[in-house]
Design a protein around this motif. Structure first.
Motif, PDB file in Angstrom:
ATOM      1  N   UNK A 140       0.687 -72.153 -21.372  1.00 60.51           N
ATOM      2  CA  UNK A 140      -0.927 -71.126 -21.639  1.00 60.51           C
ATOM      3  C   UNK A 140      -1.307 -70.603 -20.913  1.00 60.51           C
ATOM      4  N   UNK A 141      -0.294 -70.115 -19.919  1.00 60.58           N
ATOM      5  CA  UNK A 141      -1.468 -69.441 -19.091  1.00 60.58           C
ATOM      6  C   UNK A 141      -1.455 -68.237 -19.316  1.00 60.58           C
ATOM      7  N   UNK A 142      -2.214 -67.037 -17.852  1.00 58.14           N
ATOM      8  CA  UNK A 142      -2.422 -65.894 -18.057  1.00 58.14           C
ATOM      9  C   UNK A 142      -0.624 -65.167 -17.763  1.00 58.14           C
ATOM     10  N   UNK A 143      -0.385 -65.626 -16.731  1.00 57.00           N
ATOM     11  CA  UNK A 143       0.966 -65.837 -16.028  1.00 57.00           C
ATOM     12  C   UNK A 143       2.281 -65.667 -16.987  1.00 57.00           C
ATOM     13  N   UNK A 144       1.654 -66.366 -17.991  1.00 56.95           N
ATOM     14  CA  UNK A 144       3.261 -66.489 -18.896  1.00 56.95           C
ATOM     15  C   UNK A 144       4.531 -65.499 -19.284  1.00 56.95           C
ATOM     16  N   UNK A 145       3.948 -64.577 -18.755  1.00 65.11           N
ATOM     17  CA  UNK A 145       5.186 -63.644 -19.517  1.00 65.11           C
ATOM     18  C   UNK A 145       5.719 -63.252 -18.621  1.00 65.11           C
ATOM     19  N   UNK A 146       5.858 -64.233 -16.744  1.00 71.07           N
ATOM     20  CA  UNK A 146       6.809 -64.000 -15.447  1.00 71.07           C
ATOM     21  C   UNK A 146       7.871 -64.777 -15.488  1.00 71.07           C
ATOM     22  N   UNK A 147       8.509 -65.560 -16.415  1.00 72.33           N
ATOM     23  CA  UNK A 147       9.268 -66.069 -16.334  1.00 72.33           C
ATOM     24  C   UNK A 147      10.229 -65.772 -15.958  1.00 72.33           C
ATOM     25  N   UNK A 148      11.092 -64.707 -16.353  1.00 73.58           N
ATOM     26  CA  UNK A 148      12.130 -63.715 -15.929  1.00 73.58           C
ATOM     27  C   UNK A 148      12.080 -63.656 -14.307  1.00 73.58           C
ATOM     28  N   UNK A 149      11.051 -63.469 -13.467  1.00 73.79           N
ATOM     29  CA  UNK A 149      11.389 -63.618 -12.090  1.00 73.79           C
ATOM     30  C   UNK A 149      12.270 -64.982 -11.307  1.00 73.79           C
ATOM     31  N   UNK A 150      12.508 -66.060 -11.382  1.00 75.89           N
ATOM     32  CA  UNK A 150      12.955 -66.680 -10.379  1.00 75.89           C
ATOM     33  C   UNK A 150      14.334 -67.028 -10.959  1.00 75.89           C
ATOM     34  N   UNK A 151      14.802 -65.855 -11.890  1.00 76.50           N
ATOM     35  CA  UNK A 151      15.929 -65.813 -12.428  1.00 76.50           C
ATOM     36  C   UNK A 151      17.227 -65.350 -11.535  1.00 76.50           C
ATOM     37  N   UNK A 152      16.724 -64.555 -10.463  1.00 77.47           N
ATOM     38  CA  UNK A 152      17.716 -63.578  -9.731  1.00 77.47           C
ATOM     39  C   UNK A 152      18.024 -64.231  -8.494  1.00 77.47           C
ATOM     40  N   UNK A 153      19.575 -63.703  -7.974  1.00 78.07           N
ATOM     41  CA  UNK A 153      19.634 -64.477  -6.544  1.00 78.07           C
ATOM     42  C   UNK A 153      19.935 -63.100  -5.691  1.00 78.07           C
ATOM     43  N   UNK A 154      18.855 -62.440  -5.227  1.00 77.10           N
ATOM     44  CA  UNK A 154      19.293 -61.847  -3.916  1.00 77.10           C
ATOM     45  C   UNK A 154      20.597 -61.680  -3.135  1.00 77.10           C
ATOM     46  N   UNK A 155      22.198 -60.743  -3.367  1.00 76.79           N
ATOM     47  CA  UNK A 155      23.132 -61.095  -2.827  1.00 76.79           C
ATOM     48  C   UNK A 155      23.456 -60.165  -1.461  1.00 76.79           C
ATOM     49  N   UNK A 156      22.369 -59.847  -0.970  1.00 73.43           N
ATOM     50  CA  UNK A 156      22.667 -59.636   0.095  1.00 73.43           C
ATOM     51  C   UNK A 156      21.600 -60.558   1.410  1.00 73.43           C
ATOM     52  N   UNK A 157      20.693 -60.824   1.072  1.00 73.83           N
ATOM     53  CA  UNK A 157      19.958 -61.770   1.600  1.00 73.83           C
ATOM     54  C   UNK A 157      20.782 -63.413   2.039  1.00 73.83           C
ATOM     55  N   UNK A 158      21.735 -63.866   0.614  1.00 76.66           N
ATOM     56  CA  UNK A 158      22.279 -64.900   1.328  1.00 76.66           C
ATOM     57  C   UNK A 158      23.372 -64.381   1.415  1.00 76.66           C
ATOM     58  N   UNK A 159      24.267 -63.545   1.378  1.00 78.97           N
ATOM     59  CA  UNK A 159      25.631 -62.878   1.688  1.00 78.97           C
ATOM     60  C   UNK A 159      25.024 -62.934   3.534  1.00 78.97           C
ATOM     61  N   UNK A 160      23.992 -62.851   3.946  1.00 78.06           N
ATOM     62  CA  UNK A 160      23.408 -62.178   4.856  1.00 78.06           C
ATOM     63  C   UNK A 160      22.650 -64.105   6.286  1.00 78.06           C
ATOM     64  N   UNK A 161      22.717 -64.864   4.906  1.00 84.17           N
ATOM     65  CA  UNK A 161      22.692 -66.030   5.807  1.00 84.17           C
ATOM     66  C   UNK A 161      24.356 -66.916   6.174  1.00 84.17           C
ATOM     67  N   UNK A 162      24.756 -66.836   4.502  1.00 84.46           N
ATOM     68  CA  UNK A 162      26.417 -67.167   5.141  1.00 84.46           C
ATOM     69  C   UNK A 162      27.166 -66.133   6.128  1.00 84.46           C
ATOM     70  N   UNK A 163      26.936 -64.939   6.453  1.00 80.38           N
ATOM     71  CA  UNK A 163      27.375 -64.050   7.687  1.00 80.38           C
ATOM     72  C   UNK A 163      27.005 -64.919   9.270  1.00 80.38           C
ATOM     73  N   UNK A 164      25.385 -65.883   9.409  1.00 72.71           N
ATOM     74  CA  UNK A 164      25.899 -66.784  10.449  1.00 72.71           C
ATOM     75  C   UNK A 164      26.671 -67.682  10.947  1.00 72.71           C
ATOM     76  N   UNK A 165      27.317 -67.598   9.576  1.00 74.44           N
ATOM     77  CA  UNK A 165      28.265 -68.881  10.213  1.00 74.44           C
ATOM     78  C   UNK A 165      29.660 -68.101  10.994  1.00 74.44           C
TER      79      UNK A 165
END
Length: 469
Positions: A140-165
């Motif tokens: 019911x808000x004016x930003x309701x159309x952005x539901x797909x925004x949090x569905x992605x996982x950034x492979x470069x960032x996540x593997x960058x964190x894993x590479x620290x170990x």
């Protein structure tokens, strides 16, 4: 004293194993460059002296004209530099993703249903739950159309964190996360194609479809020329740009047409190499050991080897390998530098826990963690899939939290969702939510993974000590 007998190690398929490790390293090192670009963007957007330059720079027009025809134009209007990055350069990014998806399906983790089931199921949960949480908070808000925004996982960032170990992280866990991110990308591509297409121009769509059929026919006729696929692919991109379908989809569709088989089979390649090398006699060794001008015959033989070496690598693998440095170290960091600049100096701290920002943060942190972990738990307990080798639930939980790093594709979808001047403030809030949510997910995931790896190390030491008695 008795020593427990160790089981023999399973054979390792070195080409595939090495290829997977190479891809992991490239994504991980690209993540470090992406972090640097994001920090620079935030600094440039908030330093008074350069803020106006930073903002105005992206509004410049891009032209590549032949007479009065501008290739970089949309509906007759020249593209801005920001639009060129988001619509043209990011099409190359999605072309690279398309190549990776095709390789994974043909000869990767997605080629085996048994190995692919867990990351596929986990990715579905990691997309569905964040979208559900966002819809719940944004209903019911004016930003309701952005539901797909949090569905992605950034492979470069996540593997960058894993590479620290380093090597402490099991390779199976890295491959699980990589495959999950690839499936996430497929979900993002489907959303972009279906939700963000508007004002469709049937003529352009029909022409683009005809050229795609031509590419498929070329692949069926065993045309291996990369120029053929890239040249026609560029025309398809322009037609798609002006058809109302988002042009990044053209990158994916063209990638799926690129052949995955080489011109020469390895056996034929070896035969050609041996035949060419045989022309060099032992008495030539002394001459060839010094720097000298080759004879015409020697030059021809070496060119035969060079040509054969190029033809033993499939167009798909060659393009993917060539594009990785360009995408990881230039296109994605440039996209982040252009899009992650958020003006924070007049920000109300309370705005981060309200509106679109909190909906995105909740989707990334809570939705991703619950979705990945819950669906993984169900898949393993129902014996649909097996736990990745060398991992446990604590490690999988940490990776589920890291899945909340949704930076690149999340920013991309946010730009598509809030694309009008009237929605610029909302876009800024969405970017803030993406950066904050991804940052918290990265730090929390790093801490949790560190604890789980230390616990695993202690357990292994304890088991080893008991085995010696």
């Amino acid at each position: 004293m008795t020593v427990k007998r160790r089981l023999p190690l399973e054979p390792v398929h070195f080409p595939e194993f090495y290829s997977s490790l190479q891809a992991l390293r490239r994504h991980a090192s690209g993540g470090n460059v992406l972090i640097a670009a994001t920090v620079l963007a935030l600094a440039a957007a908030n330093i008074p002296v350069i803020r106006d330059y930073y903002t105005d720079f992206w509004t410049q027009e891009i032209r590549l004209q032949i007479g009065s025809f501008n290739i970089f134009s949309h509906s007759g209007h020249p593209m801005s530099l920001l639009a060129f990055i988001n619509d043209a350069l990011m099409a190359i990014f999605f072309f690279s993703i398309g190549l990776e998806i095709k390789r994974e399906i043909l000869k990767g983790e997605l080629s085996s249903i048994r190995h692919a089931m867990l990351p596929i199921i986990a990715a579905i949960g990691g997309m569905a739950i964040p979208v559900g949480i966002y819809c719940l908070l944004g209903h019911g808000t004016d930003y309701s159309g952005g539901a797909a925004i949090p569905m992605a996982t950034d492979i470069a960032f996540t593997l960058g964190v894993l590479s620290m170990f380093g090597n402490r992280v099991p390779v199976a866990l890295k491959i699980f996360l990589t495959t999950l991110a690839v499936v996430d990308d497929i979900g993002g591509i489907v959303v972009i194609a279906t939700v963000y297409s508007h004002g469709l121009e049937l003529t352009y769509m029909a022409l683009a479809a005809c050229l795609l059929i031509l590419l498929l026919a070329g692949a069926a006729m065993r045309i291996k020329s990369k120029v053929f696929y890239l040249g026609i692919g560029g025309v398809i991109w322009f037609l798609t740009l002006n058809s109302g379908i988002h042009p990044t989809i053209a990158g994916v569709l063209v990638a799926l047409c690129v052949p995955a088989t080489p011109v020469f089979a390895p056996k034929k390649y070896i035969k050609i190499i041996r035949g060419s090398i045989a022309h060099f006699r032992s008495e030539d060794d002394e001459t060839l050991s010094a720097r000298t001008i080759l004879s015409h015959e020697q030059l021809d033989w070496l060119k035969v080897i060079e040509s054969a070496s190029d033809k033993v690598i499939s167009p798909l693998q060659d393009l993917e390998d060539s594009l990785h440095p360009i995408v990881n170290y230039f296109i994605v960091p440039l996209f982040a530098f252009a899009n992650a600049g958020i003006f924070l100096l007049d920000l109300d701290p309370a705005s981060i826990v309200e509106g679109v920002s909190i909906a995105i943060i909740a989707g990334l942190l809570i939705g991703k963690t619950i979705g990945i972990l819950l669906f993984s738990f169900l898949a393993i307990k129902l014996r649909i899939a097996a736990m990745p080798e060398g991992t446990d639930w604590r490690m999988l939980s940490a990776v589920a939290v890291l899945g909340g790093i949704g930076f690149t594709v999340s920013l991309f979808i946010a730009n598509l969702t809030f694309d009008t001047p009237a929605e610029s403030a909302m876009l800024n809030q969405a970017k803030l939510g993406i950066v904050a949510g991804s940052l918290i997910a990265g730090i929390a995931g790093y801490i949790l993974l560190g604890h789980s790896l230390r616990a695993r190390s202690k357990k292994m030491c304890s088991d080893s000590h008991e085995g010696l008695h």
